[in-house]
Design an enzyme around this catalytic site. Structure first.
Site, PDB file in Angstrom:
ATOM      1  N   SER A 186       0.821  -1.203   0.000  1.00  0.00           N
ATOM      2  CA  SER A 186       0.000   0.000   0.000  1.00  0.00           C
ATOM      3  C   SER A 186       0.855   1.252   0.000  1.00  0.00           C
ATOM      4  CB  SER A 186      -0.914   0.009   1.236  1.00  0.00           C
ATOM      5  OG  SER A 186      -0.134   0.154   2.410  1.00  0.00           O
ATOM      6  N   LYS A 187       0.193   2.391  -0.164  1.00  0.00           N
ATOM      7  CA  LYS A 187       0.887   3.671  -0.117  1.00  0.00           C
ATOM      8  C   LYS A 187       1.531   3.878   1.250  1.00  0.00           C
ATOM      9  CE  LYS A 187      -2.515   5.649  -3.303  1.00  0.00           C
ATOM     10  NZ  LYS A 187      -3.611   6.623  -3.458  1.00  0.00           N
ATOM     11  N   ARG A 188       0.888   3.369   2.283  1.00  0.00           N
ATOM     12  CA  ARG A 188       1.367   3.589   3.645  1.00  0.00           C
ATOM     13  C   ARG A 188       2.645   2.817   3.937  1.00  0.00           C
ATOM     14  NH1 ARG A 188      -4.359   3.151   7.010  1.00  0.00           N
ATOM     15  NH2 ARG A 188      -5.327   5.034   6.154  1.00  0.00           N
ATOM     16  N   SER A 240       4.826   1.432   1.589  1.00  0.00           N
ATOM     17  CA  SER A 240       5.821   1.385   0.518  1.00  0.00           C
ATOM     18  C   SER A 240       7.172   1.920   0.982  1.00  0.00           C
ATOM     19  CB  SER A 240       5.330   2.165  -0.708  1.00  0.00           C
ATOM     20  OG  SER A 240       5.131   3.530  -0.395  1.00  0.00           O
TER      21      SER A 240
END
Length: 499
Positions: A254-256, A258
């Site tokens: 996820s973006k969180r 990465s």
């Protein structure tokens, strides 16, 4: 007629998980001579980011995924949901009139309070047939006339104690008890429709034949099925793609997380308008779009056999839905680098020349001799995984190196011999054709004998002057590529440093 769509929400940059969704839709459409549609789900005004749409469009363009229909063309527009409110109105009226939907008057604060009360009792609150009679909605406390004076949401009326059957191409039939479902909000209190209603209406009106999207959306599948049933419309074929897991295989990439795993998450760089930070994408990190698509294709798809390197054209000709599985795929950064290396070697010299020139230009270095540049690339690309490495490993061809006196004093021992040799090389260059390698080799060997030094030491002195370090390509290749004026300038720079 195969018609698929990619419908991102412009609430942030394009994530590689969403890019994979776009890719699979695109491959399926192109393989079957169908249409790939781009549609923006931009009704979430609270999370909407203006520059997000541009990032999505530029990312798709960089990857070579070109929509057949979208915001700029197509007969089923508008292709932004914010521009389709007038279309949704009659379908909302239909649902209300036939009691497939109702008005609900709870505010966010009301619902939060109710959920907390249930949680304190060890229960989970679900707004549905089992609880709606106790809540503020048009089914019990209010009449439709009173509704017009109150700010309300419109919720789907999920039938009580009903088994809902949905079919996924990968998973087959799935059965869900309606009592486990929420009466989803179809229209928010600000009048904007939500994902569920807008998607069903848009997919139907745009004649979408297949919906290919991420596994995370499978929970909303039965809600969509109910809406299709209520409208008496044929449902498209659905396929939910497996998750892309983080490098350790534990949880979705996820973006969180990465940053935690040091994994690029966006195709192109993203300048966060809120945090005012810039996150580099695959393009800026030196990856080729063909390599990124190649990697993403293998997250959930495998055509069998040993072939692992595919161009976009080859992916299209090979792609089939039957080769998709529902096993989640772990992101492998080293495999991604390997794929990029292979694609770099497969690039035509002219394409690599264009990419290298663009990168040089970004560094404000202008090298206009394409013929020489191609020779450099051919000599060096086998050592490189990324385009920027071609430049890093050959930068001395494009700019005069800086000489480090401390370093040079360690590797070159006799200053007087070094200077004398360098002066003789300059003298030879003034009076001879540097590209006559036969004469040049004879000169170097005679010079080494006359000065009673090993030829390798002579090359060491010369390489230091031309490159600044004891690295680089063959010394004769260096002399051939560099202009005579530049050669003498660099040799003189070392002579001055040795004084």
């Amino acid at each position: 007629m195969i018609r698929v769509r990619f419908a991102p929400s412009p609430t942030g940059p394009l994530h590689i998980g969403n890019l994979r969704t776009a890719l699979f839709n695109y491959l399926f459409a192109k393989k079957n001579k169908g249409s790939f549609i781009l549609r923006f789900e931009d009704t979430d005004k609270e999370r909407f980011i203006k520059k997000s749409e541009k990032h999505i469009l530029n990312s798709l363009k960089w990857c070579g995924i070109t929509p057949d229909e979208g915001p700029d063309n197509g007969k089923y527009g508008p292709y932004r949901q914010s521009k389709r409110k007038h279309i949704y109105k009659k379908y909302i009226k239909y649902l209300l009139k036939n009691e497939y939907a109702y008005y609900a008057f709870e505010t966010k604060a009301d619902l939060k309070k109710i959920r907390n009360e249930y949680k304190e009792k060890g229960k989970l609150f679900i707004y549905n047939s089992l609880t709606r009679s106790q809540l503020k909605n048009s089914l019990n406390e209010f009449t439709f006339k009173q509704v017009k004076t109150k700010k309300a949401t419109i919720r789907l009326k999920v039938p009580e104690s009903t088994t809902i059957k949905v079919n996924d191409i990968l998973r087959g039939n799935i059965y869900i008890n309606s009592n486990s479902l929420d009466d989803k909000v179809l229209v928010k209190s600000d009048g904007n429709v939500t994902y569920h209603l807008a998607n069903v209406i848009d997919d139907h009106l745009m004649k979408i034949s297949h919906v290919i999207k991420g596994e995370e959306w499978i929970s909303s599948f039965p809600i969509l099925q109910l809406l299709y049933n209520f409208f008496n419309w044929k449902m498209p074929n659905f396929l939910h793609l497996p998750l892309i897991l983080n490098p350790f295989g534990k949880g979705k990439l996820s973006k969180r997380n990465s940053n935690q795993f040091n994994v690029p998450i966006f195709p192109l760089k993203w300048k966060d308008p809120i945090k005012l930070t810039t996150i580099l994408g695959y393009r800026e990190l030196g990856y080729l779009p063909e390599a990124l698509l190649n990697m993403l294709a293998f997250f959930g798809w495998n055509p069998g056999g040993n072939k692992e390197i595919f161009s976009l054209k080859e992916l299209i000709s090979t792609f089939s839905l039957k080769d998709i599985n529902f096993t989640s795929a772990r992101f492998d950064k080293e495999k991604m680098k390997w794929i990029n290396h292979r694609h770099l070697q497969c690039q035509s010299v002219s394409d690599l020349t264009r990419l290298v020139k663009r990168s040089l230009k970004e560094k404000k270095i202008y090298f206009n001799n394409d013929q020489k540049l191609q020779k450099i690339i051919l000599r060096i690309r086998s050592q490189c995984t990324f385009v920027y490495q071609i430049i890093e490993k050959s930068i001395y061809f494009f700019k005069t190196p800086s000489l480090n006196q401390t370093y040079i004093s360690k590797v070159l021992l006799n200053k007087n011999i070094n200077k004398n040799i360098l002066f003789l090389i300059i003298e030879w260059l003034k009076n001879n054709d540097k590209n006559n390698l036969k004469l040049l080799k004879i000169f170097f060997y005679k010079l080494a004998i006359n000065k009673n030094i090993n030829i390798s030491y002579l090359f060491k002195i010369l390489r230091i002057s031309l490159v600044g370090k004891l690295i680089g390509l063959d010394i004769y290749f260096l002399i051939k590529i560099l202009k005579k004026k530049e050669l003498m300038k660099r040799i003189l720079n070392l002579i001055f440093l040795l004084n």
